[in-house]
Design a protein around this motif. Structure first.
Motif, PDB file in Angstrom:
ATOM      1  N   ILE A  89       0.835  -1.205   0.000  1.00 32.00           N
ATOM      2  CA  ILE A  89       0.000   0.000   0.000  1.00 32.00           C
ATOM      3  C   ILE A  89       0.868   1.253   0.000  1.00 32.00           C
ATOM      4  CG2 ILE A  89      -1.706   1.327   1.301  1.00 32.00           C
ATOM      5  CD1 ILE A  89      -2.864  -1.314   2.276  1.00 32.00           C
ATOM      6  N   ASN A  90       1.897   1.258   0.849  1.00 27.87           N
ATOM      7  CA  ASN A  90       2.796   2.415   0.913  1.00 27.87           C
ATOM      8  C   ASN A  90       3.787   2.353  -0.246  1.00 27.87           C
ATOM      9  OD1 ASN A  90       1.638   3.358   3.326  1.00 27.87           O
ATOM     10  ND2 ASN A  90       2.882   1.936   4.519  1.00 27.87           N
ATOM     11  N   ARG A  91       3.648   3.292  -1.178  1.00 26.81           N
ATOM     12  CA  ARG A  91       4.475   3.300  -2.366  1.00 26.81           C
ATOM     13  C   ARG A  91       5.610   4.312  -2.215  1.00 26.81           C
ATOM     14  NH1 ARG A  91       3.102  -1.090  -4.568  1.00 26.81           N
ATOM     15  NH2 ARG A  91       3.710  -0.411  -6.645  1.00 26.81           N
ATOM     16  N   ASN A  92       6.656   4.133  -3.002  1.00 23.21           N
ATOM     17  CA  ASN A  92       7.682   5.170  -3.097  1.00 23.21           C
ATOM     18  C   ASN A  92       7.655   5.734  -4.514  1.00 23.21           C
ATOM     19  OD1 ASN A  92       9.362   3.500  -4.810  1.00 23.21           O
ATOM     20  ND2 ASN A  92       9.958   2.375  -2.962  1.00 23.21           N
ATOM     21  N   GLY A 121       7.309  -1.628  -2.905  1.00 20.22           N
ATOM     22  CA  GLY A 121       6.673  -0.326  -3.056  1.00 20.22           C
ATOM     23  C   GLY A 121       6.962   0.407  -4.341  1.00 20.22           C
TER      24      GLY A 121
END
Length: 218
Positions: A89-92, A121
């Protein structure tokens, strides 16, 4: 997981694949993950090993192309079912283009590579098989990725891979290129390229560590 147990899983999974028994393949994968809840372990130690064996059997005419296609389709369906467990869910802000070399038809290995980027991510653009090199270059210009990953499964495509990497390196001299695939298993010189920005990645564990090192260095 003990080696004997792992070998038993692989033997069973390969047998189910060759028989085209999708239900038993799914059940075995579920059992494997209950004992070893790691998608990378599953990909590297069960799916990849089994598909390499399927490929060898096909290349030596011990199984039909239809059997090889069914085994591939079953494996892809398993990977599709697992995607919800993979995507982070947490992308970079990092991007990777992931593809097969031109004229390469086998894309499951590079799909596994795509999933490892997603686990970390990254936004990964999975092109798969069949894209001409000139179209790949155009897509790189459009997306401006941090990494390009290219796979070659069949050995006779290795020279094509070399040519492709050298063309892309000339066009994008700062682009990091990762190369790998089953074709490298038959080579004594794993990286015989004229470019300095191509890195041979032999397995998903090394790929995962490499990506994590890039994430950490941000």
């Amino acid at each position: 997981m003990e080696q004997a147990l792992h070998d038993n899983f692989t033997a069973q999974f390969l047998d189910h694949l060759l028989k085209g028994d999708k239900a038993k393949c799914f059940a075995l994968v579920k059992h494997y993950l209950s004992l070893r809840p790691s998608i990378i372990d599953l990909y590297e130690n069960l799916l990849k090993v089994s598909l390499y064996e399927v490929g060898e059997l096909w290349e030596t005419n011990k199984i039909s192309v239809a059997t090889e296609h069914v085994a591939t389709a079953i494996t892809e369906s398993i990977m599709n079912e697992l995607f919800e467990q993979i995507i982070l869910i947490n992308r970079n802000s990092k991007k990777a283009i992931v593809t097969c070399v031109e004229n390469e038809l086998h894309q499951i290995g590079i799909r596994m590579v795509t999933d490892v980027f997603e686990m970390n991510g990254w936004d990964s653009y999975f092109i798969g098989s069949g894209i001409p090199t000139n179209e790949l270059i155009r897509f790189i210009k459009e997306k401006q990725p941090d990494i390009l990953a290219i796979s070659s499964t069949i050995y006779f495509n290795y020279a094509n891979l070399q040519k492709t990497v050298e063309l892309i390196s000339t066009e994008f001299p700062t682009l990091q290129i990762l190369i790998g695939g089953q074709a490298f298993n038959r080579l004594t010189d794993k990286v015989n390229f004229q470019t300095t920005n191509a890195v041979y990645v032999p397995d998903l564990y090394i790929l995962d560590r490499y990506i994590k090192s890039l994430n950490t260095n941000d």
